[in-house]
Design a protein around this motif. Structure first.
Motif, short mmCIF file in Angstrom:
data_model
loop_
_atom_site.label_atom_id
_atom_site.label_comp_id
_atom_site.label_asym_id
_atom_site.label_seq_id
_atom_site.Cartn_x
_atom_site.Cartn_y
_atom_site.Cartn_z
N TYR A 22 13.90 1.24 -13.55
CA TYR A 22 13.37 1.46 -11.98
C TYR A 22 11.94 1.86 -11.90
CZ TYR A 22 14.30 2.17 -7.07
OH TYR A 22 14.01 2.20 -5.65
N CYS A 52 9.51 -0.79 -13.18
CA CYS A 52 9.73 -1.71 -12.50
C CYS A 52 8.82 -1.67 -10.98
CB CYS A 52 10.79 -2.54 -12.26
SG CYS A 52 11.83 -3.28 -13.54
N SER A 53 8.61 -0.35 -10.48
CA SER A 53 8.12 -0.24 -9.42
C SER A 53 6.66 -0.09 -9.59
CB SER A 53 8.65 1.12 -8.95
OG SER A 53 9.95 1.17 -8.45
N GLN A 94 -0.28 -1.24 -2.64
CA GLN A 94 -1.05 -0.76 -3.68
C GLN A 94 -2.78 -0.79 -3.33
OE1 GLN A 94 -1.42 1.49 -7.03
NE2 GLN A 94 0.38 0.89 -5.83
N ASN A 128 1.51 -3.14 -9.80
CA ASN A 128 0.46 -2.57 -9.16
C ASN A 128 -0.77 -3.21 -9.75
OD1 ASN A 128 2.54 -1.44 -7.90
ND2 ASN A 128 1.87 0.59 -8.65
N THR A 152 11.85 -3.86 0.66
CA THR A 152 10.56 -3.49 -0.37
C THR A 152 9.89 -2.32 -0.30
OG1 THR A 152 10.51 -6.22 -0.30
CG2 THR A 152 8.77 -4.77 -1.23
N ASP A 153 9.64 -1.98 1.03
CA ASP A 153 9.22 -0.54 1.31
C ASP A 153 9.87 0.48 0.68
OD1 ASP A 153 7.41 -2.12 2.64
OD2 ASP A 153 7.58 -1.32 4.78
N ASN A 205 4.40 -1.03 -3.02
CA ASN A 205 3.87 -2.23 -2.81
C ASN A 205 2.73 -2.50 -1.87
OD1 ASN A 205 5.93 -0.79 -0.96
ND2 ASN A 205 5.84 -2.75 0.30
N LEU A 218 7.79 -10.09 -5.49
CA LEU A 218 8.14 -9.22 -6.53
C LEU A 218 8.32 -9.93 -7.78
CD1 LEU A 218 8.47 -6.12 -7.44
CD2 LEU A 218 10.97 -6.68 -6.80
N LEU A 268 10.42 0.19 -3.59
CA LEU A 268 9.20 0.56 -3.97
C LEU A 268 8.46 1.81 -3.69
CD1 LEU A 268 7.82 -3.17 -4.62
CD2 LEU A 268 9.51 -1.65 -6.17
N THR A 285 14.61 8.06 -8.98
CA THR A 285 13.58 7.40 -8.73
C THR A 285 12.78 7.52 -7.21
OG1 THR A 285 14.10 5.73 -10.51
CG2 THR A 285 12.41 5.22 -8.91
#
Length: 348
Positions: free
Chosen positions: A237, A240-241, A287, A245, A277-278, A285, A324, A281, A76
């Motif tokens: 994964y 979920c990423s 978006q 969005n 988080t950066d 994140n 999230l 994802l 991923t």
């Protein structure tokens, strides 16, 4: 190679968006960050090699399922770099971005870079536009819009739609397999492209090498278990990423009269968080910023957030941010609401 997901900087000169573009340009946020991406690619390569070493050392062992889970994470992370290459974030040269894209997509993780870019181009041009955004395609198992929910026919389709909020995360386990299958279909039956033969060769090399190594080193049962764990967690994964969005955000129709700025901001959701988080994802994140400036390098998105947030406030545009967990709650609530007419009709 196929056309890229192009930046629209300067496309609406004199508009609200053009004013924001000038601020972003003046801040140097559209400049390429080769050092960042070099470090990112090296780090991913080290992680991938670590997985291969662990696989070789363990041999025929059920502990290989831990390696499968680890490689799902690595795949991923590699896909995120392929995504950035598709947006021409990494290099100023289209050829370099294309090369990085097919190596990361077709060769390393077994997904067609050209197919994905074509699909993603249409998504960026028409986010959450019913009938135009391929991510809202009617062929999805999920009913993502009210009209899709109302049009579900057949017992299986209606049962799945009614329970889709509960089935959402389990269905994401199949996303990796779906992407592989869609890539193969696109390369076998898609429109002719100069790059298709190269893509098919690299993707075929990935599939043959992947299956050969697994079935030579592991027992048949272990190999199948490895594939299931690896591909299901990879799909989970990935899903979920990308899921937070746009899902649950306003749906655009042909009657909607929105300029570029409002079309992108109103249909996108940011995820709050820090550096982890950066990393987790892949910059997705941010978006809103990503959709406004698709070619902006990933590490510049956080710095751009202040400019975009202030600009939205100035023009009374809602700038949606969520945690999230909160974003998943909104997605599940949306899926449950979309299926409400089916539940009502079946109860009568």
């Amino acid at each position: 190679m196929t056309s890229r997901v192009e930046s629209t900087v300067g496309a609406t000169r004199g508009s609200d968006y053009a004013v924001l573009c000038r601020k972003i340009k003046d801040a140097g946020l559209l400049k390429r960050r080769p050092g960042y991406y070099t470090a990112k690619i090296i780090a991913n390569t080290v992680l991938l090699l670590a997985g291969f070493v662990a696989f070789a050392l363990l041999g025929r062992s059920w502990y290989q399922l831990l390696v499968a889970a680890f490689l799902a994470f690595v795949f991923t992370q590699i896909a995120f770099v392929g995504h950035d290459a598709g947006h021409r974030q990494i290099a100023g040269s289209r050829r370099v971005n294309d090369l990085l894209g097919v190596l990361h997509g077709n060769l390393l993780i077994g997904l067609s870079f050209g197919w994905w870019v074509s699909k993603h181009n249409r998504h960026h041009a028409n986010p959450n536009h019913e009938g135009r955004d391929p991510d809202l395609g009617g062929g999805s198992v999920l009913a993502l819009t009210a009209s899709q929910g109302e049009s579900r026919r057949g017992l299986t389709g209606r049962v799945l739609a009614r329970a889709q909020a509960f089935l959402f995360f389990p269905l994401l386990l199949l996303e990796g397999l779906h992407l592989h299958a869609a890539s193969v279909r696109a390369l076998m039956g898609g429109p002719a492209r100069r790059s298709r033969a190269v893509e098919a060769l690299l993707l075929g090399g990935h599939v043959v090498g992947y299956l050969t190594v697994l079935f030579v080193v592991l027992s048949p049962l272990q190999a199948v278990a490895f594939i299931l764990v690896h591909q299901c967690l990879f799909g989970l994964y990935m899903g979920c990423s990308f899921a937070p969005n746009h899902k649950g955000m306003p749906i655009i129709t042909d009657e909607s009269k929105l300029d570029f700025l409002r079309r992108q901001v109103l249909t996108s959701r940011n995820i709050r968080g820090g550096w982890f988080t950066d990393f987790a994802l892949g910059g997705l994140n941010y978006q809103i910023e990503h959709h406004l400036f698709p070619s902006m390098p990933r590490p510049s998105l956080r710095r751009a957030q202040r400019f975009v947030r202030d600009h939205c406030r100035l023009h009374d545009l809602p700038y949606l941010e969520s945690t999230l967990v909160g974003s998943y709650t909104q997605v599940l609530r949306h899926l449950h609401t979309v299926a409400a007419p089916l539940r009502t009709a079946d109860a009568e």
